[in-house]
Each structure stands twice: as structure tokens, then as C-alpha cells.
Design a protein around this motif. Structure first.
Motif, PDB file in Angstrom:
ATOM      1  N   GLY A   1       0.718  -1.168   0.095  1.00 26.54           N
ATOM      2  CA  GLY A   1      -0.023   0.025  -0.005  1.00 26.54           C
ATOM      3  C   GLY A   1       0.874   1.195  -0.171  1.00 26.54           C
ATOM      4  N   SER A   2       0.541   2.083   0.930  1.00 25.94           N
ATOM      5  CA  SER A   2       1.233   3.628   1.082  1.00 25.94           C
ATOM      6  C   SER A   2       2.296   3.340   2.207  1.00 25.94           C
ATOM      7  N   ALA A   3       2.878   2.358   2.261  1.00 22.15           N
ATOM      8  CA  ALA A   3       4.074   2.306   3.305  1.00 22.15           C
ATOM      9  C   ALA A   3       5.195   3.010   2.742  1.00 22.15           C
ATOM     10  N   PRO A   4       5.764   4.082   3.897  1.00 21.11           N
ATOM     11  CA  PRO A   4       7.042   4.893   3.251  1.00 21.11           C
ATOM     12  C   PRO A   4       8.188   4.142   2.985  1.00 21.11           C
ATOM     13  N   CYS A   5       8.347   2.772   3.134  1.00 22.13           N
ATOM     14  CA  CYS A   5       9.501   2.214   2.763  1.00 22.13           C
ATOM     15  C   CYS A   5       9.494   1.897   1.147  1.00 22.13           C
TER      16      CYS A   5
END
Length: 335
Positions: free
Chosen positions: A12-16
Motif C-alpha cells: 500500500g502506502s508504506a513509506p518504505c
């Protein structure tokens, strides 16, 4: 150079995910390992030897076993960088055990990196020094931005299915009820909990936000804690207005039902492009966070800090004893 991301699930929108994509564009090879605990020590040693740098993002802990494994990686020559993105700082501030574990880990880290200045200050309040590098965003500003005169009278809200309270669910509901003439676009809520309102368009999870941005003029983000959200940067870069529960250049500050409703009422009367916001995000991105991260990782690999290595050696011994003691205590049955 091989970078392994540890801790955060790359979905998804995970910063990593954004950081990995940016680093790959700059010539790094990136891979992910969510759970150190699920790897045998032999498998972990192989993985550590293959990596030049480990970037760690965890929202709880770290555990004794994780500290030991990371110390072992550092002992093998792999640099360890901890990346703080927002909620992880809040949880560490609220949990004395996490603070203790963080300080143990900090003994052999190459560097702590935080995505906003206020996170740097919060970490320093518990004795953790960190370096500020703004959130990395992969968004390119729209080519026709300068030609736009007005924005749509609609509000975008990110409201994840299982974290509505954290993302200001009650305040969002109040804003919807009190502004029937404004359309609200809700993303990430796969339960569609607000779809019953006539002025709500519930989109569920959205993989590509480009078309959604064209439909909105305001981003509403009211959170219990935050770092430097890429969604805020994206909105400002597109000339949108942002109502935010944290002080940030180019945004309207609001953190309650009353202040949020007042901000929406004021903004909806004149939906011109947010030029102040565009200038604010340009000032941040002109420092080129991607280049800053690139330089930081390469410098950490080239450094020869014997203090880090010696602390890693001691940590391996200490954490191994702690892990073994914990396992032994669990096996002892009460009489």
C-alpha cells in the motif's frame, strides 16, 4: 549498493515503498525483509552479508532478538540506519520499555533519520539524536498547474479501515454533517463506513491517486500524531489547500471539530490555487531529500567507526544472554 528494508511491510502506502523506489532510481538495489524473527540466524547472516545497509522502520520494540540480529549484522560490516516516520516516534515516547530497547539499539546504529523537524525534537527529548531528511515523494508537479485559477469545492480524506480513530474519524464525520454543500472523497476505508452520507464518495483503497487529485481542492488530515506525510506534500505540490492537525508551512492548522469546520467554511468560499503551499513544499523539496538520503547511505558505508563495531559485539553477547534467559524462563513450569 544493496539496501535491505527491515520491519515495515512493503504494501500500500508504506513509506518504505516510496523510499525504495527513489533509491532504485538512483542506482541502489533494494529488497525487503519484514520479520527478522522468522529468519534463522544462518539465513539472517547470509542476508546481512549480502546487504551494505539495513534501513529499519519498526512501530513497536525492537525486541531483544531483533537487537541481537541487527548487532550481528553490524558486526559483519553491514551498516544499520533507523528511519523514523511518525507513529513509531509516538509509540516510543509513550512506552518506557520501547525507549529502553531503542537506546540499546542506538549504541551501534550508524544514524537515526527522522522525516520532520518536530520528530527530531521529540526523539531528542528521550535522548535520541537524529538527522532530519524530509519525506521522499515520487510525485512530479502537474504540468498545467500555473494555468489553473480555481479548485474543485471538495475535500479528500485518508481514513484507513482499521485506524479511523487515529485519523480523526469523529471529526471527519462532523465535517461531513456540517458541510452538506461540499463533497467529501474518502480513500482507504474499505468498509465504506461513511458512504451513507449523500455528500460522500467512498472510493475504498486507491492504487493510483492521480485522477482523485483532479477532483479535490482540499485535503483534510486530522491525526493523533504525524511525521511529514507524503500525502500533505503531494497536495501542496498540486496547489491544493490542506487542513492539518499539525503546524506546517502552507497548511491551515485545525485539530478539533470547531476549527476544522471553520477552516472548511472559510476555504470553500474562495477556492483559488494554494500558491503559499506550492512555495512551501518547493522550499522543502529543493533540498532534494532523495539526494540527501543517497549521500547519507554512501557515507555510512564508507565510514570506519570502530566504536559502532565494538558496541555491536557487546550487544550480540548481551542480547544473546537475554534471549537465552527468556527462553529458559518460559520452559520452567511452575510447581
Amino acid at each position: 549498493m544493496h539496501v535491505t528494508f527491515v520491519g515495515e511491510k512493503p504494501t500500500g502506502s508504506a513509506p518504505c515503498c516510496s523510499l525504495a523506489k527513489t533509491l532504485e532510481e538512483r542506482g541502489f538495489r533494494c529488497s525487503f525483509l519484514e520479520e527478522i524473527e522468522s529468519s534463522s540466524t544462518a539465513a539472517w547472516v547470509r542476508r546481512a552479508r549480502e546487504s551494505d545497509v539495513i534501513i529499519l522502520t519498526v512501530y513497536n520494540g525492537p525486541s531483544d532478538f531483533m537487537i541481537r540480529q541487527l548487532a550481528l549484522a553490524r558486526l559483519l560490516g553491514t551498516r544499520v540506519v533507523r528511519w523514523w516516520v511518525g507513529t513509531d516516534v509516538m509509540k516510543c515516547l509513550d512506552n518506557p520499555l520501547d525507549q529502553r530497547q531503542t537506546n540499546l539499539l542506538n549504541r551501534f546504529l550508524s544514524v537515526n533519520v527522522a522525516v520532520s523537524p518536530h520528530l527530531v525534537d521529540e526523539l531528542l527529548s528521550i535522548g535520541i539524536k537524529s538527522q532530519y531528511i524530509a519525506s521522499v515523494t515520487t510525485l512530479e508537479p502537474p504540468a498545467n498547474l500555473s494555468q489553473r485559477k480555481t479548485l474543485p469545492k471538495s475535500v479528500l480524506v485518508y481514513l484507513p479501515t482499521n485506524r479511523k480513530e487515529f485519523y480523526g474519524g469523529p471529526i471527519v464525520r462532523s465535517a461531513i454533517s456540517n458541510n452538506p454543500d461540499v463533497q467529501f472523497l474518502i480513500v482507504a476505508d474499505e468498509s465504506h463506513s461513511l458512504a451513507k452520507y449523500s455528500n460522500v464518495k467512498s472510493l475504498g483503497w486507491v492504487g493510483n491517486m492521480s485522477d482523485v487529485w483532479d477532483e479535490v481542492g482540499i485535503l483534510l488530515r486530522v491525526t493523533q500524531h504525524d511525521g511529514m506525510p507524503r500525502m500533505v506534500l503531494d497536495a501542496l505540490q498540486r496547489g491544493k489547500h490542506v487542513i492539518f492537525s499539525w503546524s506546517f508551512p502552507g497548511c491551515v492548522f485545525a485539530d478539533s471539530e470547531e476549527t476544522v469546520n471553520a477552516a472548511i467554511h472559510e476555504l470553500k468560499t474562495g477556492m483559488s490555487v494554494n500558491n503559499e503551499g506550492i512555495a512551501a513544499v518547493e522550499a522543502i523539496l529543493n533540498r532534494c531529500p532523495a539526494r540527501q538520503f543517497d549521500t547519507l547511505l554512501r557515507d555510512s558505508v564508507e565510514s570506519r567507526d570502530l566504536g559502532e563495531a565494538s558496541q555491536a559485539f557487546l550487544s550480540v553477547l548481551f542480547q544473546t544472554l537475554r534471549v537465552r534467559w527468556t527462553e529458559m524462563c518460559r520452559k520452567i513450569k511452575p510447581t
